[in-house]
Design a protein around this motif. Sequence first.
Motif: not given
Lengths: 309, 365
Positions: B1-14, B24-29, B207-208, B214-217
């Motif tokens: 089992m696992a908890s996951i944290v995305l800590n201010h994650v960003k992605k750009h391709y170019a 993107f910031h989210l704590d998943i229990k 997570v919308i 993110i608009q709302q969690i």
Amino acid sequence: MPILDTLKRMYRDAFIEQPESAEDPKAFDWFRTKDDRIFGIRREHLSANERQLLKLTFTPYSIEPLNRTKKQQAWANLLYDNVPPVNTPVLPQEIRLVYFVLHRFEDRHRNLNAAIKSFFNRSYLTTIWKTTSEGVIILKNRGDRSCEELIDLVTADFYCDIMMLNVPDVVVSGLSETSSRHRLLFQLARHLFPNQKYFEYVHLFPLMLVHAFADQSRFEIKEWRARIGSLPPELVQSINVYFHHNFNLSTAAGALYIHRNSLQYRLDRVHRMTGLDPKQFHDAVIISLLLLNDHYERWAAEQKKESES
Amino acid sequence: MASIVLNHVKKHYAKSEGLAVKDFHLDIKDKEFIVLVGPSGCGKSTTLRMIAGLEEISEGDLYINDKRVNDVAPKDRDIAMVFQNYALYPHMTVYGNMSFGLKIRKFKKSEIDKRVREAARVLGLEEYLNRKPKALSGGQRQRVALGRAMVRNPQVFLMDEPLSNLDAKLRVQMRSEIAKLHSRLNTTTIYVTHDQTEAMTMADRIVIMKDGEIQQIGTPEEVYNDPANIFVGGFIGSPPMNFIPATLSETHVQIGDHSISLPEEKLSKLKKENYVGKELIAGIRPENIRLASSAAGDSSENTFTATIDVAELLGSESILYTKIHETSFIVKTPPTSVRNGDPVDLAFDLEKLRFFDPESEKLIV
């Protein structure tokens, strides 16, 4: 790519780009970046930990020809050097080619070969690996099994990112020339559409045109390029989604999550700003080509800037 | 089992393009069922692929069980993926399909057999193990795809629109099967969909996303009852929330020519936020508007007269399409005999009325 600049600074003369520029390529460990740049670092300058770290960040790149069966070697000779096979059964006149590039692939190649063979079954002829992370699947020119499913299978089973180009109806005579054109186009497509995993060759025809006429179009359609280039991203996205939904305002508006009237307003704005009406088929084709051209030029400018720096 | 944290994650391709995923910031229990939902191109699949390790993270950190995994190979993240396509080997049996991933990882035959049979039992596929995919229905094929992921006993399931290829009826059935499977296995699950109904019915938290942000969690109830902004109010819920311009005075809120007395709590919050004399956007869910009746205590103050454009009787409820002060409104009521063209009096449940800032579009109260 800043990380390559850092590596250059760190390893100085032990760092080299492109295997062709090395006197003894075998003295280097080679890696490929996600945007297809190949670089090598002299083996004796790399500690085990550094090598491991580089493997995690980049895809290891092999300059050695991979172990091939006689059949694979015969196809490879035909594909890359236009050397026809000797003493082998009669080749089909037409074949289907599926080019692929893997990222973060760390499994055995023979496992992937087995998965591909099992997927295509009777239409499968062979898989030729050009390097450890790219190759081409050769199929009999029949069957329409979608490669998109194979992409999902490979991703799920081998935990790697894979991009594919499907080219049906390839005439075997003159294969090496045709294939090098395919590979060039696939490379361009991967760079321009990095989040698209699957390409059909025929759908890349506009890109082929844009690439072939890049120099002329820079001057000949200057005015139109400027107009398209001035569209805000929100409008560009709206046009793309509208085209993707086959000119259906309602479904396109739904996908964009805006009201139908808002999309109508945006399309009218595009018409006013460019003089081209996205709702008219012929204008839509031109808009689509101009948008692609604009995307291509931005990418080319970025490449130029990077290579100069 | 696992908890996951995305800590201010960003992605750009170019560099020439904007961010595909912004901060993107989210704590998943542990054991949580998280659904990422949003319109096409909002960055939900890219986020999922970053968690899987298929896409590099441009900025920020990803932790699985408190271990930073940005540079950990996808195969070492202990995850399993399920995709939109059934993704099955057409010429292998169900057993062959489910065992393939374990075979290439050199698991012992006995272990493979044990895991495949257990997964087949849980998924109700025991009698189909010798069949090939073409001899299965769409729902059964999707169950095999789930089984292929299950046999790995992963810490995390990542599912990218797994039901999109199914017809509407089957989608509803599979929705509940996946939910049941999750409550049985308790494996942390991240599920991507564009379908807000799937999100509402399956998620522990939703997570919308829109335009890479993110608009709302929140739990389904939270995002439904208190949408963070106009986008969420319109995206979540079917039919969506109704919106209408309003103006605030010292004592009332004005909607068209109606002056409405608000519950004290709402009025004081709006006044405190300095909205007196300013424009607002009022939002109300279709089921919070009813056909007015004096028995329910409806007065002329909270009642609007309107003409029904279209009335749809759906058996257990009626959906009425109408206009109030030139703004389209959708009303959901218990079954009614109201017909197209009928004049009606509609009453708002003022406790359920929400107010948004017209510029930022954020919820005020």
